[in-house]
Design a protein around this motif. Structure first.
Motif, PDB file in Angstrom:
ATOM      1  N   HIS A 124       0.833  -1.221   0.000  1.00  0.00           N
ATOM      2  CA  HIS A 124       0.000   0.000   0.000  1.00  0.00           C
ATOM      3  C   HIS A 124       0.864   1.267   0.000  1.00  0.00           C
ATOM      4  O   HIS A 124       0.391   2.344  -0.343  1.00  0.00           O
ATOM      5  N   LEU A 125       2.144   1.116   0.380  1.00  0.00           N
ATOM      6  CA  LEU A 125       3.003   2.318   0.376  1.00  0.00           C
ATOM      7  C   LEU A 125       3.870   2.367  -0.877  1.00  0.00           C
ATOM      8  O   LEU A 125       4.611   3.330  -1.084  1.00  0.00           O
ATOM      9  N   ALA A 126       3.752   1.309  -1.707  1.00  0.00           N
ATOM     10  CA  ALA A 126       4.610   1.262  -2.913  1.00  0.00           C
ATOM     11  C   ALA A 126       4.340   2.493  -3.774  1.00  0.00           C
ATOM     12  O   ALA A 126       3.181   2.819  -4.067  1.00  0.00           O
ATOM     13  N   GLY A 127       5.402   3.185  -4.119  1.00  0.00           N
ATOM     14  CA  GLY A 127       5.250   4.354  -4.988  1.00  0.00           C
ATOM     15  C   GLY A 127       4.755   5.572  -4.243  1.00  0.00           C
ATOM     16  O   GLY A 127       4.502   6.618  -4.829  1.00  0.00           O
ATOM     17  N   ARG A 128       4.594   5.454  -2.927  1.00  0.00           N
ATOM     18  CA  ARG A 128       4.088   6.612  -2.156  1.00  0.00           C
ATOM     19  C   ARG A 128       5.061   6.960  -1.038  1.00  0.00           C
ATOM     20  O   ARG A 128       5.204   8.143  -0.679  1.00  0.00           O
ATOM     21  N   CYS A 129       5.695   5.910  -0.465  1.00  0.00           N
ATOM     22  CA  CYS A 129       6.561   6.153   0.712  1.00  0.00           C
ATOM     23  C   CYS A 129       7.739   7.051   0.327  1.00  0.00           C
ATOM     24  O   CYS A 129       8.388   6.838  -0.707  1.00  0.00           O
TER      25      CYS A 129
ATOM     26  N   ILE B 174      10.275   0.705  -8.250  1.00  0.00           N
ATOM     27  CA  ILE B 174       9.418   1.656  -8.993  1.00  0.00           C
ATOM     28  C   ILE B 174      10.281   2.687  -9.705  1.00  0.00           C
ATOM     29  O   ILE B 174       9.992   3.104 -10.830  1.00  0.00           O
ATOM     30  N   GLN B 175      11.404   3.029  -9.061  1.00  0.00           N
ATOM     31  CA  GLN B 175      12.261   4.004  -9.747  1.00  0.00           C
ATOM     32  C   GLN B 175      12.872   3.389 -10.992  1.00  0.00           C
ATOM     33  O   GLN B 175      12.851   4.000 -12.058  1.00  0.00           O
ATOM     34  N   THR B 176      13.353   2.134 -10.862  1.00  0.00           N
ATOM     35  CA  THR B 176      13.977   1.535 -12.058  1.00  0.00           C
ATOM     36  C   THR B 176      12.918   1.294 -13.141  1.00  0.00           C
ATOM     37  O   THR B 176      13.136   1.567 -14.307  1.00  0.00           O
ATOM     38  N   MET B 177      11.733   0.843 -12.742  1.00  0.00           N
ATOM     39  CA  MET B 177      10.749   0.492 -13.789  1.00  0.00           C
ATOM     40  C   MET B 177      10.053   1.725 -14.359  1.00  0.00           C
ATOM     41  O   MET B 177       9.849   1.840 -15.570  1.00  0.00           O
ATOM     42  N   PHE B 178       9.658   2.651 -13.484  1.00  0.00           N
ATOM     43  CA  PHE B 178       8.824   3.748 -14.004  1.00  0.00           C
ATOM     44  C   PHE B 178       9.485   5.112 -13.833  1.00  0.00           C
ATOM     45  O   PHE B 178       8.840   6.145 -14.067  1.00  0.00           O
ATOM     46  N   ASN B 179      10.727   5.075 -13.363  1.00  0.00           N
ATOM     47  CA  ASN B 179      11.471   6.334 -13.238  1.00  0.00           C
ATOM     48  C   ASN B 179      10.664   7.371 -12.461  1.00  0.00           C
ATOM     49  O   ASN B 179      10.500   8.519 -12.885  1.00  0.00           O
TER      50      ASN B 179
ATOM     51  N   LYS C 266       0.799  12.158 -10.975  1.00  0.00           N
ATOM     52  CA  LYS C 266      -0.043  11.066 -10.471  1.00  0.00           C
ATOM     53  C   LYS C 266       0.876  10.002  -9.850  1.00  0.00           C
ATOM     54  O   LYS C 266       1.880   9.630 -10.461  1.00  0.00           O
ATOM     55  N   PRO C 267       0.515   9.528  -8.635  1.00  0.00           N
ATOM     56  CA  PRO C 267       1.340   8.421  -8.068  1.00  0.00           C
ATOM     57  C   PRO C 267       1.412   7.262  -9.073  1.00  0.00           C
ATOM     58  O   PRO C 267       0.467   7.057  -9.847  1.00  0.00           O
TER      59      PRO C 267
ATOM     60  N   PHE D  18      -0.184   4.996 -15.840  1.00  0.00           N
ATOM     61  CA  PHE D  18       0.434   3.943 -16.669  1.00  0.00           C
ATOM     62  C   PHE D  18       1.010   4.594 -17.909  1.00  0.00           C
ATOM     63  O   PHE D  18       0.676   5.741 -18.238  1.00  0.00           O
ATOM     64  N   ARG D  19       1.920   3.867 -18.529  1.00  0.00           N
ATOM     65  CA  ARG D  19       2.399   4.294 -19.849  1.00  0.00           C
ATOM     66  C   ARG D  19       2.263   3.087 -20.761  1.00  0.00           C
ATOM     67  O   ARG D  19       2.389   1.935 -20.326  1.00  0.00           O
TER      68      ARG D  19
END
Lengths: 283, 337, 663, 278, 158
Positions: free
Chosen positions: A220-225, A252-257, A267-268, A273-274
C-alpha cells in the motif's frame, strides 16, 4: 538558525496567518526532543532545532484543523507533497517553515541511514526557508552511501533464505500498529486490517497474520513512501521496515522512473500507466 | 528465610532449576532484552535495565488459543503446563501480576490465566541501576521489593548475593544453599537498597491523581495533552498491567490476543456508534482506567512505575508529566498550552 | 445461508463423456448452503429450465448454480430462467465444466475432481451474490455508420427505413467504396453502377441520413445508447453547400495526376471527383499536388468557379455527435502481392490485378472498356488469370480463402470474350469455390459457352522471353508443364483488412483476430454483433464477402441496431461499482484509474464528526464495471457488484478449504 | 473449574422472522442437564457463538418464568449477525452466559410500570413483560409504549395484541413520522414525544426504557423534565461493544463500571454518578 | 467457511492426490476467459491443475488476492488479461501490468519462489496460446513443489 525559526514563527502567529504551529521542543526536565503545538506568540520560545528532530510532523496535518504552520525538514516536505497528491490536505491552509537539515541522529548519536543518501538537505517546497549560516560540515561518506545499498545484502540471499529472514522478523511483530499510526501516508480512516467482511488480515499476531499485514503495508506504500524512516524508528521490536519500503521505491524508480514526493501535480505511479511499461515478465 | 550465595552457587541453583523446571530468563535477542526459555546458564543476562515485553506475556500471552472447533465439536486447548520458573523478574513486574490477579482471579476466574499462575515460580532480581524513566517508588513498590515473588535475589556487588524467600516454594528452593546472613550483610543490603531508591529521581504524588481526574474529566487540558499522541498500541501492549484483549475466530480456532483502548475500533459498535471515537477520549481512557476507575474499584493504582511507556512511546509522551500537570480544578478551554 | 440448488448438465455427452456428472451432483450436496443437487441431460433446454423453476418452488431455493457450458453462451438464458422462477436474476452463477473442464481433459478421474472444484467455487460465489436491480439509461436515436461502401450505404438505407437517423462517415471524397470501381457483377452480370448509383442517390436525398465524406472517426467514448464520437471532417477546400458539381474547375485545372480510383491507369486533376457518378458530386483539392497550395501559383479553379465555392483557407473541422449504436462497414483492401517476386509485379507492366482489369472493363474507365496491355496500349488477345494470389498461403500468414476471387475471375474471363471474341482466357486455379446460388452454373457457362481454359495448377514463374510475357505453370489434371505467352496477366489478389483496422478496433474496444479482421460476438449465434454491446459489424471488415452477403449482413446489422434504438431506455448492466462513504478517505485513487471518468469528488458531512470531508462518488450510468478502482482503493471502500471482494474471497477460500488451513 | 470462555453447544429449534432484517431464534441446549439447570433473569444477555465466524452479545428475549427454549431477537448488522441470519433450524451454535445484572425485579414489585421500547429495544423488555404477565398480581398496572421507524419494523406483532388484552395492560404503538402506511391506526411520532403525550404520572411508577441511544437520551430528559420522574425511578440498558461478558477484556468500561458485569441495566441515578462520559 | 454444517454433510471426500499442484487463474471475462473457452471449443488438452476465477477485468484482480491464495495454501497463481491496447475497458490491463510489475518484486523479495506467480496476455482468439500457457505454468509450479509456507512449522503462540 533557531532565532530565525522563532522569529518567523512569531511573525506567522502575530499576523494571524496561522492558528497553531507544529514544531519541535525540548521537553522540560529531560533531554528528549518531542513534537509540540504552539498557539501563542510567547510560546514560540519553546521551539527548538537540533539533530534530534527526527519526527515527521506532517502526520499531524490531517488532524489539526484550520490554518496550520509546520516546521519541516526536506523529507517531511516530501510527505506533504505526497499528501497533496492524494487530496488529503489543501496547500493554502498550510504554512511550511522549512529548515535546511544536514542530518538527524538516532538515540546512540549515529547519523540515520536515510540522511546519508538524502538529496533534499534544502527542502523542495516551502513558504519560509531557514538556511544555516555555517557551511554544512560534510558528512564523511561511507561506501555504503549508494542509494539502495541497504538492500544489497538481502537481495544477494537466495529466495528460501529471504523467506526465513522475513519470517523471523514478522514473527516478532506484536501488531501494535505504531508503523501505521506514525506514517503520514497511512491516513485511511478505517484501515484494511480492521475489515471483517472479508477478513483480509487475521487480527491476532500469528505468523500468518503478521506476514500478511506487513505485505499489505509494504504494497500500500509502494510508490508513495518518501522514506522518512519513522516506521523503522518506532517499531518496538526493530523489524527493518524501511528495507521493505526501500525495495518498493527502488523497483518503482527503475521500472517507471518515478521518485515519490517531488511533484504534487504528478499522479502516483500505481494509479498511472504508460503504454510502453515493462512487461517482460508476462507470457 | 534468607541466605547468602556466591555467584557460582547462584549458577548452580539456576542449573538445578533448569533440570526440574522450564526456565525463562532475560536474554539479549538481536539487541532486544526479552524473556525467553533458556537452557544454558551463559544465555542469562544479569545487568539489564528491564525487558522490553513485561512478564505479563507469560500469563496473558499476546495470542492464546482458547479452544478449537472441528466438525462442530469444541476442543478446549489443554491448560496443564509443565512447571516453569521465570528467572530475573524485576520487582515492578512481579507486583504487576498481583494487580492482574485482581482482574483475572476475581469471582469469575480466568482458567487460562490461573493455570499459568499456578504452575509458575517467580525468582526476582532487585535493581541496582534503575533507568531514568523508572518511578516504581511512587507506586508502593521499589527496586528491592519482594512483593509477588517466590524468591528475591539482591546483588550486594563483589559477586555476593543475598537471597530472600517470599513463599513456601521459594523457601524450598533456598533450603540447604549458601550461608547464613549476618547483620553486616543486612546492613550492606539496606544501604544498597536506599542508594538505589535515591537514584530514582522521578517522583510522583499519586495521592491527588484520583481527585484531580474526577473533576478534570471535561477539562480542555486533555485536548492539549492528547494532541501529540498518535494512538498506536505500544504503551498499552508493553505496559505490565494493561490487560485488555480481543477475541476472534481464526481458521478453526477461537483466539484471545492483546488489544488496546488507543485504537479507534476498540469501542466501535457494528451499528457505527462509537462512544470513544476521538483521539482525546481514547487518550483519556488510559489514565482514567488506571488511576481513576481501578483505584475506586480495587483501592490501588493500576501501575507499577516500570517506565516502559515512557521509554517506548514513539513521540516521547511523558505520561507522568501528563498526570503531574493535571489541573487542580476544571480548566476553562483554550488556555495557553 | 442462501439455499443453493446445483444443476449439473450432461450437455448430451459433451460433459458426461469425461466428467462423472452423477458424482459431481452427489458431492455438491455436501457443499455449504447447497440444499438440492441434481444432473440432467440438457439444462438449457425447455424441460431443463422448467426443472429449475420446479425445484426452486419445491425446495424454496434462493440461489441457482448451473454447471454446464461457458457463461458467454447461456448466462443470459439462465438469468432469465432464474428471474422467471421468482428470484433476482443475479442470484445465479454458472460453473463452466465444459469448455474449461470436460473438453480439455481426458482423464475421467481428474476431470471429475476439477469439475467438483469448479462447482464448489460457483456455490461459494453465489452464496455471496447481492440482489442487483437493472437500471435504465436513455438511448440516442441515431446510428453511426463507419464506411460508405455498399455495406454502409445499405445499412443506412435500412436504418432510415426504420425511421431512425443515420450518419455515414466515409474517408474518400465520395461514397460508393470498392463496388463503384466494378464494371459488372456476378452472377447476373448486372452493371455495378446501375444497381449502386440509385442507392447512393437515395442515401444522399434521404433527410434521415447525413453524409460526412472525406472524414474520419477520431475518438469514441461512452457506451451503448450513449456513444460520444468525435469526427474529423478533413478540409476539401471546396464549400459543399455552394458547389453544384458543374465541373468547370476540374476541366480547367492544369495539374494531371494518376487516378487512384482507376488504379493509376487513368488520370485525374489536382481538383477532382473520383468518378463521374460520385455522391456528393463535390470535388476535393489534392493539397499535396495543387499548385496554389504548394507554390501559391495558379488558382484557376477559384477564378473560374461560377459559385465561389473554392476556399483555400478551409480548415479541418472536428465535430462531436451522440449515437445510440455504431455499425462498422469499413470494407477491405487488396493484398500487397509484390512480395511474390516470381510474379514479377513491378518488373512487367502487363502483370496487373483484378481491380485493374475491372477498371479496364468499365466503359467509363480509363480505357473506355477496351482490354489493352498497359505496356503499349495494344489490345490484349491472350489473358492469363491466376487465382489465390495471397489467399490460402500459410507461409505468408494468410491462411484463409478470400471466397469471391473465383467468381469475379470467371466473370472477367466471360467479359473478356464478350469485349473481344478472338481473345483467349486461361485461368490457373487450385480449387474453384463457387458455392453461391447459380454460381456453379455461371462458372460452367464461362468454360463451355465462352471457352475459357481452366488449368488446375499453380504458376511457378512469369518471365520475359524475346519480348513476350511467358507464364509457366503446370496442369495437374493432365500432368503437363505449360507455358503460355500472354499479353496480359491478371492476379486475383486476396482481400485483407484495412491497414488501420487495429486503431479503429481499439477505439471501439472491439476484439480483432490475428488477420486484423474484426471478431464477431459468436460465429454462429451472433455473426453481426461484437462483444461490445451496441457495436455491429457488416461487410468485408469482418471477413471477405461478396456483394450479396455484404448486403445481407448490412441489413442484419441495421436491424440489430434499430432493435436497440427502438427501446425508450436501455437496461444497463447493474454490475457496477459502489462506494462505502464510511470507509472512503477521499484519496481519489479510484478517480485516477477510472477509464470512463465515472468517479467524481463529492463533499459530504461525516456522520460521526459532523465535519465536511471529500469522498468518491460513482456515476452509475458511466461506470462500465471494470473494477480497476477496487484494486486502487487501499481500504477497500469501493466494491464492484457481481465481482465483490467477498465473492472472490469466498472462491479463494473454497478452493483452499482442503489445504489444511481449516484445522 | 469452569472455563468461562467455553460456549455450550445449543441447537436452533425455531426461527421466526420478525421483520426484513430481524429474526427471533429459539434455542435449546444440546445436553439436557444444562437445558434444565440453565436459569437467568429478565434483562440478562448471552454470548452467541457461530463457530468459525465469531461471537456477539444478545439479550435474552424469553422470560425465565417460561422454561424450555431460550430466545434471542437479532438484527442483521455485521459479520456475526449475518452468519446468525444464515442459520437454519437444526444448526448448532455456542451459547455462554447468562451475563449482566438483569432488571431489578425486587424494586419493580408492587409498582406501576411504564415500559418504553424503540425498535429492537423491545427484545429485553419482552422478557420483562412476559415475566410480569406470568406473575401479574405482583405488579401494578402496566403501560407499554413501543415505536419503530416504520410499520414493517415493529417486532413481535402477534404478541403485541396478546399483551394489549391481558389484564390492566395499556398499549400505545407508534411509528416515526413517515413510517406509517394506510392501515396504520396507532400514533405517529417519535417515542419520546408520544411518552410525553401519554404522560403517565410518576407516583408509585417505574419507567424502564430500551432502544437506540438517541431515543433513550430524549426519554430520560423528558421523563426527568416536566413528567417529574426522579432518576431512581428510571431504568435503562446501556448499549456498548462487549466481548468477554465478564469485565476482563476492558472493552465496555465506562466510568467505574463494566457494562457487561455491573450492567447493562442501570438506573438513571447510577448513570449520573458515573460521570459524564456517558 | 462455516464449519458447523458438516454434521449434516454427506461428503464423499475424493481426496485430491497431495502432490498434484493446485493453481488459481484469475481470468478477465472479455479476453482470457473467452480464450480459455476457445481452447475448449477446439478441444485443446491441458493439465487440470488450473481452476479459473472469472473477474470483470484483469485490473479487478487485486494483487492481494494473489497473496491471499498463496497464504491459504495454493501452489501457484496465474493472472491473465487482454493484450495491451485490446482491453475491453481500454486501460484496465495497463494498470494490471503496473500493479503486478511491483507486487511480484515484493513477493520475490520476501521469499516467495518466482515460479509460483505468472501473468499472461491471452486474447479471445488465442485458444491454443491458453493451452500452452497452462502447460508451461503447471510445469513451472510443479518445479517449485507444493506450497509449504505456512503449513510446515506449527505457529507457536507462547
Amino acid at each position: 538558525m533557531l532565532e530565525q525559526l522563532r522569529k518567523k514563527a512569531k511573525e506567522l502567529l502575530k499576523n494571524k496567518e496561522v492558528e497553531v504551529i507544529i514544531g519541535y521542543q525540548k521537553s522540560n526536565n529531560n533531554s528528549f526532543t518531542t513534537p509540540c503545538f504552539i498557539e501563542s506568540e510567547d510560546g514560540v520560545d519553546r521551539l527548538t532545532w537540533d539533530e534530534h528532530c527526527v519526527y515527521n510532523l506532517s502526520l499531524y496535518l490531517k488532524e489539526v484543523k484550520g490554518k496550520v504552520g509546520i516546521v519541516a525538514k526536506g523529507c517531511d516536505v516530501k510527505s506533504i507533497v505526497a499528501l497533496m497528491q492524494e487530496n488529503q490536505i489543501d496547500r493554502d491552509r498550510i504554512k511550511i517553515i522549512a529548515l535546511e537539515c544536514q542530518a538527524q541522529v538516532d538515540q546512540e548519536g549515529q547519523i540515520l541511514e536515510k540522511c546519508r543518501t538524502c538529496q533534499v538537505h534544502i527542502p523542495g517546497m516551502y513558504d519560509e526557508l531557514v538556511r544555516s549560516k555555517t557551511s554544512p560540515s560534510k558528512i564523511e561518506s561511507k561506501e555504503s552511501d549508494k542509494e539502495y545499498s541497504v538492500l544489497e545484502e538481502l537481495e544477494a540471499k537466495s529466495t528460501p533464505e529471504r523467506w526465513q529472514f522475513w519470517q523471523r522478523q514478522f514473527e516478532k511483530c506484536i501488531r501494535c500498529y505504531a508503523c501505521r499510526q506514525v506514517c503520514p501516508l497511512c491516513y485511511c480512516s478505517e484501515c484494511i486490517s480492521e475489515k471483517t467482511a472479508p477478513q483480509w488480515i487475521l487480527p491476532s499476531p500469528s505468523l500468518k497474520g503478521n506476514t500478511t499485514w506487513n505485505i499489505v503495508r509494504a504494497f500500500h506504500l509502494a510508490g508513495r513512501c518518501i522514506d522518512c524512516g519513522e516506521c523503522e524508528r518506532v517499531c518496538p521490536v526493530n523489524i527493518p521496515l524501511r528495507r521493505l519500503n526501500k525495495k518498493m521505491e527502488k523497483e518503482i524508480q527503475t521500472m517507471f522512473n518515478y521518485v515519490p514526493g517531488l511533484d504534487s501535480k504528478k499522479k502516483p505511479p500505481l494509479v498511472d500507466f504508460r503504454v510502453d511499461d515493462p512487461q517482460e515478465f508476462i507470457r | 528465610m534468607k541466605r547468602l550465595l556466591k555467584k557460582e552457587e547462584l549458577n548452580r541453583l539456576l542449573l538445578g532449576l533448569m533440570k526440574e523446571y522450564d526456565v525463562i530468563a532475560p536474554i539479549d535477542e538481536e539487541g532486544l532484552i526479552l524473556f525467553r526459555p533458556v537452557t544454558k546458564v551463559e544465555q542469562v543476562l544479569w545487568d539489564y535495565p528491564n525487558s522490553l515485553k513485561p512478564v505479563k506475556e507469560f500469563f496473558l500471552p499476546p495470542r492464546e488459543v482458547l479452544f478449537q472447533f472441528k466438525r462442530g465439536k469444541v476442543q478446549p486447548a489443554n491448560l496443564s503446563l509443565k512447571k516453569r520458573v521465570i528467572w530475573g523478574v524485576r520487582p515492578c513486574d512481579a507486583r504487576s501480576l498481583l494487580l492482574l490477579d485482581k482482574v483475572f482471579l476475581d469471582s469469575t476466574q480466568d482458567v487460562y490465566y490461573r493455570e499459568k499462575r499456578k504452575s509458575t515460580l517467580l525468582v526476582g532480581l532487585s535493581c541496582n541501576h534503575p533507568e531514568k524513566s523508572c518511578f516504581c517508588t511512587s507506586f508502593a513498590s521499589g527496586p528491592h521489593h519482594k512483593e509477588g515473588m517466590d524468591l528475591l535475589i539482591a546483588d550486594l556487588e563483589e559477586g555476593i548475593f543475598l537471597l530472600e524467600s517470599n513463599s513456601p516454594e521459594g523457601e524450598q528452593l533456598l533450603k540447604g544453599r549458601g550461608k547464613e546472613v549476618n547483620k553486616i550483610d543486612e546492613k550492606i543490603r539496606t544501604k544498597i537498597k536506599e542508594k538505589t531508591e535515591r537514584k530514582i529521581e522521578r517522583k510522583l504524588k499519586p495521592s491527588q491523581f484520583l481527585e484531580r481526574l474526577t473533576n478534570g474529566f471535561d477539562s480542555s487540558y486533555w485536548e492539549k495533552a492528547s494532541r501529540q499522541c498518535i494512538s498506536c498500541g505500544i504503551c498499552r501492549y508493553l505496559c505490565p498491567t494493561c490487560h485488555c484483549f480481543d477475541i476472534a475466530d481464526e481458521e478453526g480456532e477461537r483466539v484471545r490476543f492483546w488489544d488496546g483502548c488507543s485504537f479507534r475500533n476498540f469501542t466501535k459498535m457494528t451499528s457505527g456508534e462509537n462512544p470513544r471515537f476521538g483521539k482525546r477520549e481514547r487518550f483519556k481512557q488510559w489514565y482514567y482506567h488506571k488511576f481513576g476507575y481501578f483505584k475506586e474499584n480495587h483501592g490501588v493504582f493500576l501501575c507499577v512505575g516500570c517506565g516502559r511507556c515512557l521509554r517506548n512511546c514513539p513521540v516521547k509522551i511523558d505520561f507522568s508529566e501528563v498526570l503531574q500537570q493535571l489541573p487542580a480544578q476544571a480548566q476553562t478551554p483554550a488556555r495557553e498550552g | 445461508m442462501a439455499r443453493i440448488g446445483v444443476f449439473v448438465c450432461h450437455c448430451g455427452t459433451n460433459i458426461s463423456a469425461t466428467v462423472d456428472v452423477k458424482k459431481v451432483a452427489e458431492i455438491a450436496k455436501g457443499f455449504p448452503g447447497v440444499k438440492f443437487a441434481t444432473d440432467y441431460r440438457y439444462m438449457c433446454s425447455e424441460p431443463g429450465q422448467d426443472l429449475i423453476q420446479k425445484m426452486v418452488k419445491e425446495h424454496n431455493l434462493t440461489r441457482i448454480v448451473v454447471a454446464a457450458c461457458s457463461p458467454s453462451l447461456h448466462e443470459k438464458t439462465f438469468r432469465t430462467c432464474t428471474q422467471n422462477a421468482g428470484l433476482n436474476p443475479y442470484f445465479f452463477e454458472m460453473a463452466n465444466i465444459r469448455e474449461q473442464c470436460s473438453w480439455v481433459h481426458d482423464d475421467r478421474e481428474e476431470a471429475t475432481l476439477k469439475a467438483i472444484d469448479i462447482v464448489k467455487l460457483a456455490t461459494a460465489k453465489v452464496g455471496k451474490n447481492n440482489p442487483l436491480q437493472t437500471t435504465f439509461i436513455p438511448v440516442e436515436k441515431k446510428v453511426l455508420i463507419i464506411g460508405g461502401g455498399i455495406s454502409g450505404i445499405q445499412a443506412a438505407i435500412d436504418v432510415a427505413f426504420n425511421g431512425f437517423k443515420a450518419v455515414i462517415v466515409e474517408r474518400e471524397p465520395s461514397i460508393g467504396g470498392r463496388m463503384a470501381m466494378f464494371d459488372k457483377t456476378f452472377p447476373t452480370l448486372d452493371c455495378a453502377a446501375c444497381i449502386l448509383t440509385p442507392k447512393m442517390v437515395e442515401v444522399n436525398q434521404s433527410d434521415l441520413i447525413k453524409l460526412y465524406t472525406y472524414s474520419e472517426v477520431e475518438e469514441v467514448s461512452g457506451y451503448v445508447g450513449n456513444f460520444k464520437v468525435k469526427i474529423r471532417r478533413k478540409a476539401r477546400l471546396v464549400d459543399e453547400n455552394k458547389c453544384n458539381g458543374c465541373g468547370t474547375c476540374w476541366q480547367r485545372c492544369p495539374v494531371r495526376l494518376p487516378s487512384e480510383f482507376d488504379m493509376n491507369l487513368g488520370k485525374r486533376k489536382a481538383i477532382y471527383v473520383p468518378f463521374p457518378q460520385a455522391v456528393p458530386n463535390v470535388p476535393v483539392i489534392d493539397q499535396k499536388h495543387c499548385l496554389y497550395i504548394n507554390k501559391k501559383k495558379c488558382g484557376i479553379c477559384k477564378k473560374v468557379c461560377p459559385f465561389e465555392a473554392i476556399d483555400y483557407e478551409q480548415e479541418d473541422e472536428v465535430i462531436e455527435e451522440q449515437f445510440g449504436a455504431i455499425i462498422v462497414a469499413t470494407g477491405f483492401t487488396m493484398f500487397d502481392h509484390s512480395i511474390y517476386g516470381e510474379y514479377g509485379y513491378g518488373k512487367y507492366k502487363n502483370v496487373t490485378t483484378g481491380l485493374h482489369f475491372e477498371r479496364m472493363l468499365n466503359s467509363s474507365g480509363p480505357t473506355g472498356g477496351k482490354i489493352v496491355r498497359p505496356s503499349d496500349g495494344k489490345e490484349a488477345k491472350k489473358v492469363v488469370f491466376i487465382q489465390c494470389v495471397g489467399s490460402r498461403d500459410e507461409a505468408r500468414g494468410m491462411p484463409y480463402c478470400s471466397r469471391l476471387c473465383c467468381m469475379y475471375t470467371a466473370k472477367q474471363a466471360l467479359l473478356l470474350k464478350e469485349h473481344n471474341p478472338e481473345a483467349e482466357a486461361y485461368v490457373f486455379y487450385i480449387d474453384i469455390r463457387a458455392a453461391g446460388k447459380n454460381y456453379e452454373e455461371f462458372v460452367e457457362r464461362v468454360q463451355d459457352e465462352y471457352g475459357a481454359t481452366y488449368l488446375r495448377g499453380r504458376v511457378s514463374k512469369i518471365f520475359q522471353r524475346n519480348g513476350r510475357l511467358m507464364v509457366r505453370g503446370c496442369d495437374t489434371l493432365s500432368g503437363t508443364q505449360i507455358e503460355i505467352d500472354a499479353d496480359l496477366v491478371v492476379l486475383a489478389t486476396a482481400l485483407i483488412a484495412r491497414p488501420d483496422a487495429i486503431k479503429l478496433a481499439q477505439m471501439l474496444h472491439i476484439p480483432y483476430d490475428q488477420n486484423r479482421l474484426f471478431t464477431e460476438a459468436h460465429p454462429k449465434l451472433a455473426p453481426v454483433e461484437t462483444v461490445t454491446t451496441g457495436v455491429f459489424l457488416t461487410g468485408a471488415c469482418q471477413s471477405p464477402k461478396d456483394i450479396p452477403d455484404t448486403v445481407a449482413t448490412a441489413s442484419a446489422a441495421s436491424v440489430k441496431a434499430c432493435g436497440l434504438l427502438s427501446h425508450e431506455k436501455l437496461p444497463i448492466d447493474p454490475q457496477i461499482a459502489r462506494v462505502d462513504v464510511e470507509i472512503c478517505s477521499g484519496c481519489l485513487a479510484c478517480k485516477e484509474v477510472c477509464p470512463f471518468g465515472a468517479i467524481e469528488k463529492e463533499e459530504i458531512v461525516d456522520r460521526v464528526t459532523q465535519q465536511k470531508r471529500w469522498v468518491a462518488k460513482v456515476a452509475p450510468s458511466l461506470c462500465n464495471g471494470c473494477g480497476a478502482c477496487n484494486t486502487a482503493c487501499r481500504p477497500g471502500a469501493i466494491d464492484l457488484d457481481g465481482f465483490t471482494e467477498e465473492q472472490i474471497f469466498g472462491q479463494i477460500e473454497s478452493l483452499t478449504a482442503d489445504k489444511g488451513n481449516e484445522r | 473449574m469452569e472455563n468461562i470462555y467455553l460456549p455450550h453447544s445449543a441447537i436452533v429449534k425455531e426461527i421466526i422472522s420478525e421483520t426484513a432484517d430481524i429474526k427471533t431464534f429459539r434455542l435449546t441446549f444440546e445436553d439436557e442437564r444444562l437445558q434444565k439447570s440453565f436459569t437467568y433473569l429478565a434483562g440478562q444477555f448471552v454470548e452467541f457463538s457461530v463457530y468459525g465466524v465469531g461471537e456477539a452479545p444478545f439479550c435474552l428475549a424469553s422470560s425465565p418464568t417460561r422454561p424450555g427454549q431460550i430466545e434471542c431477537t437479532i438484527k442483521k448488522m455485521g459479520k456475526v449477525t449475518q452468519a446468525i441470519h444464515d442459520l437454519e433450524v437444526g444448526d448448532q451454535v455456542g451459547i455462554r452466559g447468562p451475563y449482566g445484572n438483569g432488571f431489578p425485579l425486587k424494586e419493580l414489585r408492587g409498582k406501576n410500570l411504564v415500559l418504553v421500547g424503540g425498535g429492537i429495544g423491545l427484545a429485553p423488555l419482552r422478557s420483562l413483560i412476559q415475566n410480569v404477565l406470568d406473575k401479574r398480581d405482583e405488579y401494578g398496572d402496566v403501560l407499554i409504549i413501543y415505536g419503530a421507524k416504520s410499520t414493517e419494523e415493529l417486532v413481535y406483532q402477534k404478541e403485541l395484541e396478546e399483551w394489549e388484552n391481558s389484564p390492566r395492560v395499556k398499549m400505545v404503538l407508534t411509528v416515526d413520522p413517515g413510517g406509517e402506511d394506510q392501515k396504520w391506526q396507532g400514533e405517529i411520532g417519535f417515542v419520546p414525544t408520544i411518552l410525553e403525550k401519554v404522560n403517565p404520572s410518576p407516583d408509585n411508577r417505574m419507567l424502564i426504557t430500551c432502544g437506540p441511544p438517541i431515543m433513550i437520551r430524549y426519554v430520560l430528559l423528558g421523563a426527568t423534565g416536566e413528567m417529574g420522574y426522579r432518576p431512581q425511578q428510571i431504568i435503562t440498558t446501556l448499549e456498548m461493544k462487549m466481548k468477554c461478558g465478564l469485565g476482563k477484556c476492558g472493552r465496555c468500561n465506562i466510568g467505574r463500571v463494566y457494562i457487561c458485569k455491573d450492567g447493562p441495566v442501570f438506573t438513571y441515578q447510577q448513570l449520573k454518578d458515573l460521570g459524564n462520559e456517558f | 467457511m462455516n464449519d458447523n454444517r458438516s454434521v449434516k454433510e454427506k461428503n464423499l471426500e475424493l481426496k485430491p492426490s497431495p502432490e498434484k499442484v493446485k493453481i488459481a487463474a484469475f481470468l478477465c471475462k472479455w479476453c482470457s476467459y473467452a480464450g480459455a473457452d476457445l481452447a475448449g471449443g477446439s478441444r485443446k488438452k491441458y493439465p487440470p491443475n488450473v481452476i479459473v476465477i472469472r473477474t470483470s477485468c484483469s485490473a479487478r484482480t487485486n494483487p492481494l488476492f494473489v497473496w491471499k491464495s498463496l497464504e491459504k495454501g495454493l501452489d501457484g497463481v496465474l493472472v491473465s488479461g487482454c493484450h495491451p491496447g485490446e482491453c475491453h475497458y481500454s486501460e484496465g490491463n495497463y494498470h494490471t501490468r503496473r500493479n503486478f510489475a511491483v507486487f511480484r518484486k515484493l513477493l520475490e523479495y520476501i521469499g516467495i519462489e518466482p515460479e509460483r506467480f505468472h501473468m499472461s496476455w491471452v486474447s479471445a482468439a488465442e485458444g491454443d496460446k491458453w493451452a500452452q500457457v497452462v502447460k508451461e505454468v503447471v510445469k513451472t509450479v510443479e518445479s517449485a513443489g507444493p506450497n509449504t509456507y505456512f503449513s510446515k512449522k506449527k505457529e507457536d503462540n507462547a
